[in-house]
Design a protein around this motif. Sequence first.
Motif: not given
Length: 238
Positions: A130-135, A179-192, A219-223
């Motif tokens: 995550l280059k943008n987060i690092a910058d 993610s949670t066991d036995f839930q299939e990841l669909i997609d992800w993105n980052v809001i900088d 639907y989830y988010f991670v700080n």
Amino acid sequence: MKNYTFYIFLVLTLSLVSCKKEEAPKPKVIYQETSKAKNEVPEDTTLIEIADLPINMEGTNFLIFPIGTVSSDKKGIKSSYDSNTGYTVSNYGEYQITGYLQNLKFQEIGQDTIYSLTDKNVLIETATYLKNIADKTKKQIMVFTLADLDTNKDNKVNNNDIKSLYLSDVSGKNFTKVSTDFQELIDWNVIDSRNRLYFRAIEDTNKNGAFDKEDKLHYYFVNLLDKEWKATEINPLP
């Protein structure tokens, strides 16, 4: 002649039905004793483990060695990822490593020690810096999509199993499943602007072994700035 024609028609029909059965997708989850899946996967001694040349993400102080496997036969070495170059197990794009990888190994620049991302039996498909987060925050984070359980009980951890989402520091430390066991990841993105990673996953709520329109989307988010990463579920739908 009519009987012969009918016989040919019958054989062709049965062949087509057989092909359709063979082509039917296998379930991604088999629930019988699935919780023990990761302990039941036998080692495949026909595969040879190799490492690609190291990668240094811009602005970081670590080398990353992609680790994968190739198969060997009388015709030579063959990679499951790159059919053109037998000894290649990964590809590197813009801050992202892709492939079918058993591990990543890390080495701090200026140090001799090389260590593994994980000791789990996994198949890593993407590793993204995550280059943008690092910058913006100086916090250097990597995001991984991978399979970590033999959910379909075929004695392999591969891309036919459920895909999960993990985070780590760019050093490979703090490797954490979000993610949670036995839930299939669909997609992800980052809001900088929020320093958050959002992702969607689907749960096989009707327990039929497949993911379809009858199942539930989560639907989830991670700080990303939290000391310990964990997913918070949200509901964007009314």
